[in-house]
Design an enzyme around this catalytic site. Structure first.
Site, PDB file in Angstrom:
ATOM      1  N   ASP A   1      11.641  -9.273  -5.179  1.00  0.00           N
ATOM      2  CA  ASP A   1      11.942  -8.112  -4.637  1.00  0.00           C
ATOM      3  C   ASP A   1      11.789  -7.935  -3.199  1.00  0.00           C
ATOM      4  O   ASP A   1      10.949  -8.982  -2.592  1.00  0.00           O
ATOM      5  CB  ASP A   1      10.841  -7.483  -5.204  1.00  0.00           C
ATOM      6  CG  ASP A   1      10.428  -5.881  -4.447  1.00  0.00           C
ATOM      7  OD1 ASP A   1      11.123  -5.061  -3.836  1.00  0.00           O
ATOM      8  OD2 ASP A   1       9.508  -5.284  -4.670  1.00  0.00           O
TER       9      ASP A   1
ATOM     10  N   TYR B   1       9.683   5.996  -1.977  1.00  0.00           N
ATOM     11  CA  TYR B   1       9.592   6.573  -0.960  1.00  0.00           C
ATOM     12  C   TYR B   1      11.139   7.524  -1.069  1.00  0.00           C
ATOM     13  O   TYR B   1      12.146   6.751  -1.103  1.00  0.00           O
ATOM     14  CB  TYR B   1      10.027   5.114  -0.069  1.00  0.00           C
ATOM     15  CG  TYR B   1      10.497   5.320   1.828  1.00  0.00           C
ATOM     16  CD1 TYR B   1       8.701   5.620   2.666  1.00  0.00           C
ATOM     17  CD2 TYR B   1      11.455   5.402   2.180  1.00  0.00           C
ATOM     18  CE1 TYR B   1       9.323   5.433   4.108  1.00  0.00           C
ATOM     19  CE2 TYR B   1      11.273   5.319   3.802  1.00  0.00           C
ATOM     20  CZ  TYR B   1      10.236   5.507   4.273  1.00  0.00           C
ATOM     21  OH  TYR B   1      10.229   5.676   5.706  1.00  0.00           O
TER      22      TYR B   1
ATOM     23  N   SER C   1       6.264   1.246  -5.808  1.00  0.00           N
ATOM     24  CA  SER C   1       6.782   0.961  -4.412  1.00  0.00           C
ATOM     25  C   SER C   1       6.388   2.371  -3.622  1.00  0.00           C
ATOM     26  O   SER C   1       4.500   1.731  -3.500  1.00  0.00           O
ATOM     27  CB  SER C   1       8.187   1.317  -4.518  1.00  0.00           C
ATOM     28  OG  SER C   1       8.272   1.010  -2.888  1.00  0.00           O
ATOM     29  N   GLN C   2       6.432   3.442  -2.608  1.00  0.00           N
ATOM     30  CA  GLN C   2       5.338   3.459  -1.842  1.00  0.00           C
ATOM     31  C   GLN C   2       4.625   4.515  -2.608  1.00  0.00           C
ATOM     32  O   GLN C   2       3.402   4.477  -2.363  1.00  0.00           O
ATOM     33  CB  GLN C   2       6.237   4.552  -1.056  1.00  0.00           C
ATOM     34  CG  GLN C   2       5.163   6.026  -0.807  1.00  0.00           C
ATOM     35  CD  GLN C   2       6.303   6.966  -0.213  1.00  0.00           C
ATOM     36  OE1 GLN C   2       6.276   6.668   0.843  1.00  0.00           O
ATOM     37  NE2 GLN C   2       6.484   8.083  -0.648  1.00  0.00           N
TER      38      GLN C   2
ATOM     39  N   HIS D   1      13.661  -5.252  -6.922  1.00  0.00           N
ATOM     40  CA  HIS D   1      12.664  -4.002  -6.605  1.00  0.00           C
ATOM     41  C   HIS D   1      12.700  -3.717  -7.986  1.00  0.00           C
ATOM     42  O   HIS D   1      11.392  -2.478  -7.824  1.00  0.00           O
ATOM     43  CB  HIS D   1      12.663  -2.879  -4.999  1.00  0.00           C
ATOM     44  CG  HIS D   1      12.021  -2.424  -5.262  1.00  0.00           C
ATOM     45  ND1 HIS D   1      10.079  -2.982  -4.637  1.00  0.00           N
ATOM     46  CD2 HIS D   1      11.753  -1.259  -4.811  1.00  0.00           C
ATOM     47  CE1 HIS D   1       9.466  -1.705  -4.196  1.00  0.00           C
ATOM     48  NE2 HIS D   1      10.244  -0.546  -4.057  1.00  0.00           N
TER      49      HIS D   1
END
Length: 321
Positions: free
Chosen positions: A273, A92, A187-188, A302
Site C-alpha cells: 500500500d 477520501y 482509508s480516510q 490500498h
C-alpha cells in the site's frame, strides 16, 4: 508495485516517537464541548427505497459548531428493539452516496450509520449532501492543506468533531443500544474512526481499515501518492512553513489518537500500500492504548482485504456485542 516499506517483522516492533502538542487534550476537549453545547436534536425520516429487508432513514445531526451534517441510518426492516450500532466513516473524496448503497451491517443485524464527510463527495461514488461552510487560506487541490497552518482552522478539526457528534447522535436514537456502539471506516474513514475512538466515550470497538491520517511526517517523506502528496506540494511552494504545518498535523495524527483509545480495535494494512504505507498504520496500532489486533494482507495495495476484512470485522464485533 513491489514492497517499499519496512520488513514485516520490523513493522510489528515499530513504535516511533511522534510529535505531540502539550495542549492536545485541552484542544480537543474544548472543541468537542463547544460543539456539543451548540448541538440541536437529531432529525431523521424514513425514505422510500426498493429494499424490502431494510429500512433506510435520512439523518441530519449537529456536527462541528452545531453545523448540520447528513448521514444514512439503515436498520433491519421492522426492527423495534434497540440494536448494536456501527458508525462508519468514508474514504477520501467520497460522500454518503444514495440510500441503501451499503447494506452489510444492517443485514448482519446492526443499526448502521454512514456519515457524509463535509465538503466531499465529488471524487468517486454517487455524491454527498453536506457542504463545509468554512473558507480556506492558500491550499492545494484537495482537503489535506485547508487551514493547515493553524490547528483551529484545519479542515479535519471539523471532520473529526462531526465524527464524534455522530456517535453522540446515534446514542439518542430509540433503535440504538447506546452501550453497544462501534466505529469503523477505510482509508480516510479509518483515520476518522481512530479519532472517534479517542474522542468518544464507551465504544465497544474501533475498526480502522488501511487507515489514513497516521504518522504524517513519515508518510509525507515516504510516499509520493495522494492524498499525502498534497502536503508535499504545499510545502514545495510554502517553503518556510514546515514547522507550523507539522505542528498542526500533530493534533490530528492517528498515532496520538491511538494513544488515547481503549476500546478493542481491529486494524488492517496491506504491505504494498503506497497510499497509506504499512509503517504508518503499524505506528498507530503499536501505540494503541487498548487491545489491538491487526490483519495484514501481504500482497495487496490500498484495496487491502475488501470483503475478507469485512468478514473479519463482523466476527470481531460479534464477539464484543
Amino acid at each position: 508495485m513491489p514492497r517499499f516499506d519496512m520488513d514485516p517483522h520490523a513493522l510489528r516492533e515499530y513504535r516511533p516517537e511522534v510529535r505531540e502538542p502539550a495542549d492536545f487534550d485541552a484542544f480537543w476537549a474544548e472543541t468537542i464541548a463547544s460543539s456539543r453545547a451548540a448541538g440541536e436534536e437529531v432529525r431523521y425520516q424514513r425514505v422510500a427505497s426498493p429494499f424490502s429487508l431494510v429500512d433506510v432513514y435520512d439523518v441530519t445531526f449537529s456536527g462541528y459548531a452545531g453545523e448540520p451534517v447528513r448521514a444514512w441510518l439503515t436498520v433491519p426492516a421492522g426492527a423495534d428493539e434497540p440494536l448494536p450500532a456501527v458508525v462508519e466513516y468514508n474514504g477520501y473524496g467520497g460522500g454518503r452516496g444514495l440510500a441503501g448503497e451499503r447494506l452489510g451491517w444492517a443485514n448482519a443485524g446492526y443499526a448502521h450509520l454512514l456519515m457524509d464527510t463535509r465538503g466531499q463527495g465529488s471524487m468517486w461514488g454517487t455524491g454527498g449532501d453536506t457542504p463545509d461552510p468554512h473558507g480556506t487560506g492558500p491550499s492545494v487541490s484537495g482537503f489535506m492543506t485547508r487551514g493547515i497552518e493553524d490547528p483551529a482552522q484545519y479542515y479535519y478539526r471539523r471532520v473529526f468533531t462531526d465524527a464524534v457528534r455522530l456517535v453522540d447522535a446515534a446514542r439518542t436514537l430509540d433503535i440504538v443500544d447506546a452501550d453497544r456502539v462501534a466505529v469503523c471506516g477505510g482509508s480516510q474513514g479509518g483515520g476518522i474512526a481512530l479519532a472517534a475512538g479517542a474522542l468518544s466515550e464507551g465504544l465497544v470497538a474501533v475498526m480502522p481499515d488501511v487507515p489514513f491520517l497516521c504518522h504524517f511526517e513519515r508518510a509525507v517523506g515516504l510516499t509520493d501518492a495522494d492524498p499525502y502528496h498534497e502536503i508535499v506540494r504545499y510545502l514545495a511552494v510554502h517553503r518556510h512553513t514546515e514547522e507550523r504545518v507539522f505542528t498542526t498535523l500533530s493534533y490530528f495524527d492517528g498515532v496520538n489518537m491511538a494513544r488515547r483509545s481503549e476500546a478493542p480495535a481491529l486494524f488492517s494494512t496491506a504491505l504494498h500500500d503506497q497510499t497509506c504505507p504499512p509503517s504508518t498504520v503499524f505506528a498507530a496500532r503499536n501505540h494503541y492504548a487498548g487491545e489491538a489486533d491487526i490483519e495484514v494482507y501481504p500482497h495487496n495495495q490500498h484495496e487491502g482485504g475488501l470483503m475478507y476484512q469485512w468478514f473479519a470485522q463482523a466476527e470481531f464485533l460479534a464477539a464484543r456485542v
